[in-house]
Design a protein around this motif. Sequence first.
Motif, PDB file in Angstrom:
ATOM      1  N   TYR A 275       0.841  -1.199   0.000  1.00  0.00           N
ATOM      2  CA  TYR A 275       0.000   0.000   0.000  1.00  0.00           C
ATOM      3  C   TYR A 275       0.880   1.253   0.000  1.00  0.00           C
ATOM      4  N   ASP A 276       0.442   2.268  -0.716  1.00  0.00           N
ATOM      5  CA  ASP A 276       1.083   3.580  -0.695  1.00  0.00           C
ATOM      6  C   ASP A 276       0.671   4.258   0.607  1.00  0.00           C
ATOM      7  N   LEU A 277       1.620   4.566   1.478  1.00  0.00           N
ATOM      8  CA  LEU A 277       1.292   5.193   2.763  1.00  0.00           C
ATOM      9  C   LEU A 277       0.730   6.598   2.595  1.00  0.00           C
ATOM     10  N   ARG A 278       1.026   7.269   1.482  1.00  0.00           N
ATOM     11  CA  ARG A 278       0.524   8.633   1.278  1.00  0.00           C
ATOM     12  C   ARG A 278      -0.958   8.652   0.928  1.00  0.00           C
ATOM     13  N   THR A 279      -1.420   7.630   0.209  1.00  0.00           N
ATOM     14  CA  THR A 279      -2.804   7.619  -0.265  1.00  0.00           C
ATOM     15  C   THR A 279      -3.638   6.492   0.315  1.00  0.00           C
ATOM     16  N   GLY A 280      -2.985   5.422   0.778  1.00  0.00           N
ATOM     17  CA  GLY A 280      -3.688   4.241   1.258  1.00  0.00           C
ATOM     18  C   GLY A 280      -4.024   3.254   0.161  1.00  0.00           C
ATOM     19  N   GLN A 281      -3.805   3.608  -1.104  1.00  0.00           N
ATOM     20  CA  GLN A 281      -4.147   2.739  -2.230  1.00  0.00           C
ATOM     21  C   GLN A 281      -3.239   1.511  -2.292  1.00  0.00           C
ATOM     22  N   CYS A 282      -3.854   0.367  -2.578  1.00  0.00           N
ATOM     23  CA  CYS A 282      -3.092  -0.863  -2.760  1.00  0.00           C
ATOM     24  C   CYS A 282      -2.440  -0.821  -4.135  1.00  0.00           C
ATOM     25  N   LEU A 283      -1.154  -1.105  -4.190  1.00  0.00           N
ATOM     26  CA  LEU A 283      -0.425  -1.080  -5.452  1.00  0.00           C
ATOM     27  C   LEU A 283      -0.523  -2.405  -6.189  1.00  0.00           C
ATOM     28  N   ASP A 284      -1.046  -3.429  -5.540  1.00  0.00           N
ATOM     29  CA  ASP A 284      -1.127  -4.760  -6.125  1.00  0.00           C
ATOM     30  C   ASP A 284      -2.548  -5.159  -6.538  1.00  0.00           C
ATOM     31  N   LEU A 285      -3.555  -4.604  -5.869  1.00  0.00           N
ATOM     32  CA  LEU A 285      -4.950  -4.955  -6.140  1.00  0.00           C
ATOM     33  C   LEU A 285      -5.760  -3.676  -6.388  1.00  0.00           C
ATOM     34  N   PRO A 286      -6.119  -3.383  -7.618  1.00  0.00           N
ATOM     35  CA  PRO A 286      -6.898  -2.180  -7.912  1.00  0.00           C
ATOM     36  C   PRO A 286      -8.208  -2.171  -7.125  1.00  0.00           C
ATOM     37  N   GLY A 287      -8.557  -1.006  -6.615  1.00  0.00           N
ATOM     38  CA  GLY A 287      -9.805  -0.846  -5.884  1.00  0.00           C
ATOM     39  C   GLY A 287      -9.731  -1.162  -4.402  1.00  0.00           C
ATOM     40  N   VAL A 288      -8.606  -1.661  -3.933  1.00  0.00           N
ATOM     41  CA  VAL A 288      -8.423  -1.969  -2.509  1.00  0.00           C
ATOM     42  C   VAL A 288      -7.610  -0.845  -1.893  1.00  0.00           C
ATOM     43  N   ALA A 289      -8.005  -0.411  -0.695  1.00  0.00           N
ATOM     44  CA  ALA A 289      -7.281   0.691  -0.046  1.00  0.00           C
ATOM     45  C   ALA A 289      -7.395   0.584   1.463  1.00  0.00           C
ATOM     46  N   LEU A 290      -6.407   1.166   2.130  1.00  0.00           N
ATOM     47  CA  LEU A 290      -6.439   1.385   3.577  1.00  0.00           C
ATOM     48  C   LEU A 290      -7.008   2.780   3.813  1.00  0.00           C
ATOM     49  N   ARG A 291      -7.846   2.935   4.816  1.00  0.00           N
ATOM     50  CA  ARG A 291      -8.310   4.280   5.157  1.00  0.00           C
ATOM     51  C   ARG A 291      -7.164   5.020   5.838  1.00  0.00           C
ATOM     52  N   ARG A 292      -6.846   6.188   5.302  1.00  0.00           N
ATOM     53  CA  ARG A 292      -5.781   7.023   5.855  1.00  0.00           C
ATOM     54  C   ARG A 292      -6.356   8.011   6.856  1.00  0.00           C
TER      55      ARG A 292
END
Length: 115
Positions: A80-97
Motif C-alpha cells: 500500500y502507498d502510505l501517502r494515499t492508502g491505495q493498494c499497489l497490487d490490487l486495484p480498488g483496494v485501499a487502507l483508510r488514511r
Amino acid sequence: MRPTATLDWTAICPLDRLDPDRGVAALVDGVQVALFRTGGELYAVDNLDPVGGAYVMSRGIVGSRKGMPTLASPLHKQVYDLRTGQCLDLPGVALRRHEARCRDGLVEVRLRQEQ
C-alpha cells in the motif's frame, strides 16, 4: 501514555517513542490505527488489513516503491502507498488514511470518517 483528545486531534505518544520504519497500533475513538514514522514523515492508516480482515497492519513491512513510502501487509504481502492508502497490487483496494502530525513533541492523529 494513554491517548487523550484535544478538539478532534488525539495525542498518542511522544515522537521519540516511534522507531523509524516500525509501526505501532493505537486506539483512537474506538478505531484501531497503525502509525508509522518513515522518511521524516508520519503516516496513520487503519490497522485492519482490508484483504485478510485482521487487525495487523501495524506489524507490516515499511519500504518504498519508486520513491513512495509503502507498507506491505504482514498477512498476504499486498503493498500500500502510505501517502494515499491505495493498494499497489490490487486495484480498488485501499487502507483508510488518517491525518498525523507532531505538535510540541507529541504525535497526534485525527480520524477521517470517509476515504
